[in-house]
Write a protein that holds these residues in place. Structure first.
Motif, mmCIF file in Angstrom:
data_model
loop_
_atom_site.group_PDB
_atom_site.id
_atom_site.type_symbol
_atom_site.label_atom_id
_atom_site.label_comp_id
_atom_site.label_asym_id
_atom_site.label_seq_id
_atom_site.Cartn_x
_atom_site.Cartn_y
_atom_site.Cartn_z
ATOM 1 N N ARG A 1 0.828 -1.217 0.000
ATOM 2 C CA ARG A 1 0.000 0.000 0.000
ATOM 3 C C ARG A 1 0.857 1.258 0.000
ATOM 4 O O ARG A 1 0.647 2.180 -0.789
ATOM 5 C CB ARG A 1 -0.909 0.020 1.238
ATOM 6 C CG ARG A 1 -2.097 -0.899 1.190
ATOM 7 C CD ARG A 1 -3.053 -0.582 2.332
ATOM 8 N NE ARG A 1 -2.422 -0.755 3.639
ATOM 9 C CZ ARG A 1 -2.442 -1.880 4.340
ATOM 10 N NH1 ARG A 1 -3.068 -2.938 3.864
ATOM 11 N NH2 ARG A 1 -1.862 -1.958 5.524
ATOM 12 N N ASP A 2 1.824 1.288 0.902
ATOM 13 C CA ASP A 2 2.610 2.508 1.097
ATOM 14 C C ASP A 2 3.467 2.859 -0.114
ATOM 15 O O ASP A 2 3.797 4.032 -0.327
ATOM 16 C CB ASP A 2 3.510 2.360 2.331
ATOM 17 C CG ASP A 2 2.705 2.242 3.618
ATOM 18 O OD1 ASP A 2 1.490 2.547 3.587
ATOM 19 O OD2 ASP A 2 3.280 1.831 4.644
ATOM 20 N N TYR B 1 2.626 2.246 -3.295
ATOM 21 C CA TYR B 1 1.882 2.235 -4.560
ATOM 22 C C TYR B 1 2.181 3.468 -5.410
ATOM 23 O O TYR B 1 2.440 3.361 -6.610
ATOM 24 C CB TYR B 1 0.368 2.117 -4.340
ATOM 25 C CG TYR B 1 -0.310 1.630 -5.601
ATOM 26 C CD1 TYR B 1 -0.633 0.295 -5.754
ATOM 27 C CD2 TYR B 1 -0.542 2.484 -6.675
ATOM 28 C CE1 TYR B 1 -1.195 -0.178 -6.934
ATOM 29 C CE2 TYR B 1 -1.093 2.026 -7.859
ATOM 30 C CZ TYR B 1 -1.420 0.693 -7.982
ATOM 31 O OH TYR B 1 -1.950 0.229 -9.158
ATOM 32 N N ARG B 2 2.141 4.636 -4.809
ATOM 33 C CA ARG B 2 2.365 5.862 -5.580
ATOM 34 C C ARG B 2 3.697 5.810 -6.318
ATOM 35 O O ARG B 2 3.761 6.060 -7.528
ATOM 36 C CB ARG B 2 2.336 7.085 -4.660
ATOM 37 C CG ARG B 2 2.684 8.393 -5.373
ATOM 38 C CD ARG B 2 2.807 9.556 -4.393
ATOM 39 N NE ARG B 2 3.174 10.789 -5.073
ATOM 40 C CZ ARG B 2 4.421 11.139 -5.394
ATOM 41 N NH1 ARG B 2 5.432 10.326 -5.083
ATOM 42 N NH2 ARG B 2 4.658 12.285 -6.022
ATOM 43 N N GLY C 1 -2.994 6.466 -3.638
ATOM 44 C CA GLY C 1 -1.690 6.391 -4.302
ATOM 45 C C GLY C 1 -1.806 6.520 -5.811
ATOM 46 O O GLY C 1 -0.963 7.149 -6.462
ATOM 47 N N GLU D 1 -2.475 10.187 -6.594
ATOM 48 C CA GLU D 1 -1.284 11.013 -6.377
ATOM 49 C C GLU D 1 -0.244 10.799 -7.469
ATOM 50 O O GLU D 1 0.438 11.741 -7.876
ATOM 51 C CB GLU D 1 -0.691 10.703 -5.000
ATOM 52 C CG GLU D 1 -1.558 11.204 -3.845
ATOM 53 C CD GLU D 1 -0.964 10.847 -2.492
ATOM 54 O OE1 GLU D 1 -0.019 10.025 -2.454
ATOM 55 O OE2 GLU D 1 -1.455 11.382 -1.476
#
Length: 624
Positions: free
Chosen positions: A281-282, A284-285, A328, A331
């Motif tokens: 998750r963290d 993804y961007r 993400g 962003e």
């Protein structure tokens, strides 16, 4: 004998007509190639007949989509859908749904037999209805597709059946038909999609770096296999796409090799499997940003329009706003370097709320109704044909907007597009060019005055020659994945005398720099070297002349832009009064630019990018 001649003549005419018809199928327009990729919701799990639920809507957009996906003149109508839904409700009430509990509980006899016969007739009517819907769906003669949707690998004219199996659809159907309305050119969709895949592991792009194993993976005995398979679907995607690109005549009858093709855009719809780990998750961007850049490098299309489908299985804006993967994705699309050529599309806005209502009421006990509107679970957007056509259309609208941005930039005559990255490779003159008032900064300012925000990569180092620039090309330029590179090199190769670089070696070094940059998808502008002391007749400038002649010839050979700054400098010096002090008119020390020299260089580079004298005159008012 006359009959034989006559027969031969007829055969000749027939062959000519066949050949002519084949030529007529070709086009003078480039084949527009779109890549669609992702996981199971790009695969598509909507039974094709559920598209007909578009008729069960008063929304103007849905009414427009019925005209998009169904053949003109077809006799299918909202009435057929309404009759099926009404009959389905009655059957569900009588049978108890998919389990047929009410029938099973009935005692044998005429009443049970009559109900079973009624159910049988309903099933027959449903099958006829399903086939009718599918048969009335459009078969495109403009859009063709080569598709991998899990195990369903097919190619041909775009129609239904390119989803999870030959009866299903994903976003490709609505996307392709909508793009066909917008583009007057043949279109080829290359779809590569596999269910249950993440971007952090399965589709991991090369520039994201090695996959980091968690503790369980490190200690599970399969660490090496896990490392090896990281990015496997990224590689499979590109292998599949390149295989199609190598044989385009096989995949679209209107493709003409003499006209060629264009990598027109990329649509990405994925994210579900990145939700279940903090690391996934963290990151993804950043993974998405790497993915976009690597795709553009892979297909040598620096500003390829890119559409990101935002994960929307949470159904509402409030739910999606709380999803770290969805955030993400949004962003990544808003990253400054992607301005004007990447956009996100909110999939929740296409959600089929009517299908969800039937699902929530108990799809099993309302099965006869459910199979008319949906095909799958909520994580597959209920397998709603209405949803996937809506989403494909939304993808097409977003893509066309990006294409219009690209076209507008091209029609402006400026080679650099908004959001592109420019690397300035050179020596101390270029190193000084990054300072306020330096030529690099002035070029960026002139582009900005035209609404073009370019991101710089400053790669000038004092004293460097062609051999040193070649040695650091990867580290200082290519790893930053610029769209453009300007190359200013030659002064030190000549000026440093015995420590310099002779002409044959210079030619070899500069050619290698250009070749490596172009192989990485970077567009190149070559700058002729400015004068060494402000006297063209001196020995150093005479020695420099063939170096610059080579730059001019190489620019033509390699199809690079050329900023002939040496010629500009010679012309600029002639504009000074004859009695003006010599030696420091455009330079501070005979080599490095003063304010006037930086303006001279900036104008030359900006003009090579396509800015006009009038535009530069306006910009120059701010430089003084």
């Amino acid at each position: 004998m006359k009959h034989i001649i006559s027969l031969r003549f007829c055969v000749t005419i027939l062959l000519a007509l066949i050949a002519a018809s084949g030529l007529a199928a070709k086009t003078s327009k480039k084949l527009q190639v779109f890549i669609l990729a992702g996981q199971s919701n790009m695969v598509g799990h909507a039974n094709a007949h559920t598209i007909a639920t578009l008729y069960d809507s008063e929304d103007a957009g849905d009414k427009r989509l019925t005209q998009l996906v169904f053949k003109k003149g077809s006799d299918f109508s909202k009435k057929a859908l309404s009759e099926q839904l009404s009959d389905g409700r009655k059957i569900d009430e009588l049978t108890g749904g998919i389990s047929n509990d009410k029938i099973k509980k009935m005692s044998a006899g005429p009443e049970k037999t009559a109900l079973e016969e009624k159910v049988k007739k309903h099933k027959e009517a449903y099958e006829a209805y399903r086939k009718q819907v599918v048969s009335t769906c459009v078969l495109s003669d403009q859009v063709y597709i080569s598709s991998i949707a899990d195990g369903n690998k097919r190619s041909g004219p775009l129609t239904v059946g390119y989803g999870g199996n030959k009866d299903k659809i994903g976003p490709e159907f609505g996307f392709g038909l909508a793009m066909a309305q917008k583009l007057d050119a043949p279109i080829l969709i290359i779809k590569t999609s596999w269910g249950g895949k993440s971007i952090n592991y399965n589709f991991r792009p090369p520039s994201a770096g090695p996959y980091e194993l968690n503790e369980k993976e490190k200690n599970g005995g399969k660490a090496e296999d896990i490392k090896k398979n990281a990015g496997l679907n990224w590689r499979m995607m590109n292998e599949a796409v390149h295989a199609v690109l190598k044989d385009l005549t096989k995949y679209h009858p209107a493709y003409d090799p003499k006209v060629g093709h264009e990598m027109a855009g990329f649509v990405w719809f994925q994210g579900f499997n990145d939700q279940f780990s903090d690391a996934f998750r963290d990151n993804y961007r950043q993974n998405m940003i790497h993915f976009i850049k690597d795709v553009r490098t892979e297909y040598k299309t620096p500003n390829m329009p890119f559409v990101i489908g935002v994960l929307g299985t949470n159904m509402t804006k409030e739910g999606v706003d709380k999803n770290a993967v969805s955030v993400g994705q949004r962003e990544a699309a808003k990253a400054p370097e992607f301005k004007g050529n990447v956009v996100s599309v909110e999939s929740y806005k296409s959600y089929d709320l009517k299908a969800r209502k039937v699902f929530d009421s108990g799809w099993a006990k309302n099965f006869a109704q459910w199979r008319l509107v949906g095909s799958d679970r909520p994580y597959h957007y209920l397998g709603s044909g209405k949803f996937f056509v809506r989403l494909g259309d939304a993808f097409a609208n977003a893509m066309f907007g990006l294409i219009e941005n690209k076209t507008a930039a091209a029609s402006s005559g400026v080679a650099v597009a908004n959001g592109e990255k420019i690397a300035f490779l050179g020596d101390s003159i270029t190193a000084a060019g990054r300072r306020p008032g330096g030529y690099c900064q002035l070029v960026l300012a002139a582009l900005k005055d035209q609404g073009i925000e370019a991101t710089p990569v400053f790669a000038g180092i004092g004293g460097h020659k062609s051999n040193q620039m070649l040695a650091r090309l990867e580290k200082d330029v290519l790893r930053h994945k610029p769209d453009w590179m300007t190359l200013s090199c030659g002064v030190n190769d000549v000026w440093h005398g015995a420590r310099g670089v002779d002409l044959p070696s210079y030619k070899k070094n500069i050619t290698a720099i250009v070749d490596k940059a172009q192989a990485a998808g970077v567009k190149v502008m070559l700058l002729t070297s400015t004068m060494i002391r402000e006297d063209q007749a001196n020995d150093l400038n005479q020695k420099l002349a063939p170096y610059n002649e080579f730059i001019r010839a190489l620019a033509k050979e390699k199809k690079c832009l050329l900023a002939d700054l040496n010629a500009d400098m010679q012309a600029g010096l002639k504009k000074f009064p004859a009695d003006a002090p010599k030696g420091k008119q455009l330079t501070s020390d005979g080599v490095h630019m003063n304010k006037a020299g930086n303006i001279m260089m900036a104008r030359g580079v900006a003009k090579a990018f396509g800015l006009t004298d009038e535009q530069l005159d306006e910009s120059a008012k701010k430089w003084k």
